[in-house]
Enzyme design. Sequence first.
Site, mmCIF file in Angstrom:
data_model
loop_
_atom_site.group_PDB
_atom_site.id
_atom_site.type_symbol
_atom_site.label_atom_id
_atom_site.label_comp_id
_atom_site.label_asym_id
_atom_site.label_seq_id
_atom_site.Cartn_x
_atom_site.Cartn_y
_atom_site.Cartn_z
ATOM 1 N N TYR A 290 -5.188 4.482 0.691
ATOM 2 C CA TYR A 290 -6.343 3.707 0.221
ATOM 3 C C TYR A 290 -6.012 2.861 -1.010
ATOM 4 C CZ TYR A 290 -8.083 7.952 2.544
ATOM 5 O OH TYR A 290 -8.260 9.023 3.390
ATOM 6 N N HIS A 291 -4.772 2.364 -1.092
ATOM 7 C CA HIS A 291 -4.365 1.585 -2.264
ATOM 8 C C HIS A 291 -3.860 0.193 -1.901
ATOM 9 C CE1 HIS A 291 -3.438 5.739 -4.292
ATOM 10 N NE2 HIS A 291 -4.735 5.478 -4.223
ATOM 11 N N PRO A 292 -4.572 -0.568 -1.060
ATOM 12 C CA PRO A 292 -4.101 -1.919 -0.756
ATOM 13 C C PRO A 292 -4.188 -2.811 -1.993
ATOM 14 C CG PRO A 292 -6.309 -1.614 0.100
ATOM 15 C CD PRO A 292 -5.845 -0.266 -0.373
ATOM 16 N N ASP B 292 0.850 -1.200 0.000
ATOM 17 C CA ASP B 292 0.000 0.000 0.000
ATOM 18 C C ASP B 292 0.879 1.242 0.000
ATOM 19 O OD1 ASP B 292 -2.175 1.722 0.212
ATOM 20 O OD2 ASP B 292 -2.608 1.247 2.302
ATOM 21 N N HIS B 293 0.320 2.332 -0.488
ATOM 22 C CA HIS B 293 1.013 3.622 -0.461
ATOM 23 C C HIS B 293 0.826 4.283 0.909
ATOM 24 C CE1 HIS B 293 0.628 3.724 -5.087
ATOM 25 N NE2 HIS B 293 1.902 3.563 -4.779
#
Length: 531
Positions: free
Chosen positions: A468-470, A292-293
């Site tokens: 919010y980038h899993p 994730d980011h």
Amino acid sequence: MAKGYDYIIVGGGSAGCVMAARLTEDPAARVLLLEAGGKDRHPLIHMPVGFAKMTGGPHTWGFKTAPQKHANNREIPYAQARVIGGGSSINAEVFTRGHPSDYDRWAKEEGAEGWTFKDIQQYYLRSEGNTILSGDWHGTDGPLGVSNLNPTNVTSAFVQSCQELGMPYNPDFNGKTQDGAGVYQTTTKNGRRCSAAVGYLRPALRRGNLTVETGCLVKRITFQGTRATGVEYFNGSERNTVTADSEVLVTSGAIGTPKIMMLSGIGPADHLREHGVDMVHELPGVGENLNDHFGVDIVAELKGHDSLDKYNKPHWAAWAGLQYVLFRSGPVASNVVEGGAFWYADDTAPSPDLQFHFLAGAGAEEGVPGVSAGSSGITLNSYTLRPRSRGTVRLRSSDPSDLPVVDPNFLADPYDLKTSAEGVRISKEIFSQPSLQKYIRRIVLPGDDVKTPEDYQNYARQYGRTSYHPTCTCKMGKDEMSVVDPQLRVHGLDGIRICDSSVMPSLIGSNTNAPTIMIAEKASDMVRGNR
């Protein structure tokens, strides 16, 4: 008695909506789409500015991470959508696709044969309905509406400040060149959000061969030997079983998909035994490789009211609402995250290693600090584009109503910490340029005492959060920790594929909604070809 379908799609997020729309183009295919959340009836979902109200509340699962040992043991809010359309219904609507080298890395280094940028570009073009840009890099007729927004003055000043720092102006982050600063294109059309539910699913609902059920909590995927046969789920207190004559297609995202797989007896053997789940097939990579980011924000207070915070006052909010109702324009048509940049922490990197998001407001997202009452502010977020840290998704119990344990393991790799700290330093430099200084009264965070590389690292540990980038928790590939093959078929099983962001071998260097839609577009062709 179990109802029968050709395809059961488990998860009604971005990928699930695409799959449902594409598979029902065949009138003979009977398709069921199951979604745990509700319908997208809330008006804020469809207003671009509504993103600022959507990172918490009833349209999310309410996740918090496990304590992050490399980020001061904080339990970080982890917004994941629980509504039809998934992330595309509550996200910031930023439309980016990543760097072509990301996909070439998947194919040439990570075992995802057939997923080079040359291979997948057609699916981006097929999905995209750009109202402004066209040519070799953009589609204009796809279901996903993409348009320009009218930026606020402070967003324009942000883009100018980036240029003053030495970044080139970039009018198209999805063209030949990613480097530079500009205003994001957004997944909006005619002043309204174009989620995957709006763009893909809504037109498909007119087809008699599509059934959509919301409020469905999946208990498990059923198997006969090693072949997936259907799905057991609860709709309220009612327990249902449905069968799939062709395939079960799992599209519940990088958190939901590994949870469902493990509840179904597919995953790491010791972990499943620990929770009393009967083993169907051992796959140690299920729930591993979470990528994730890690975004870090800085916040400034303005001299006046030149950001969207101005509209927090009732009379200005009423004026903004009237403007939107009459003309579909004004602050309600803004996605808040208006401007951005792709740039370098490491000048020798072959492609940008940092991404920036400029928010024309402060305190817009859950867990992000605001400014003093009565003031207006702005926010700049940055993150390491290709983080090396990897985390996990694990079952909390065998009860499907229990949330899984999400541990992104942020900043575990020293590279991530160093690059994140440099992102904060550059963010502060951007805020210090003449164009933004015309508006800024003071930088609230970080304070003046944050000066050294160590200070910036400590700041990142304390204020960083999910972007919010899993992704990557059921990764595609051929090694022993991969879960699906390049056709997205689950290793060792029949009649089941995973078709969402969890199959990414590694995180791409941008926002992840458009790439997730691309994955589902390509997956739909694979499934239809198999039929």
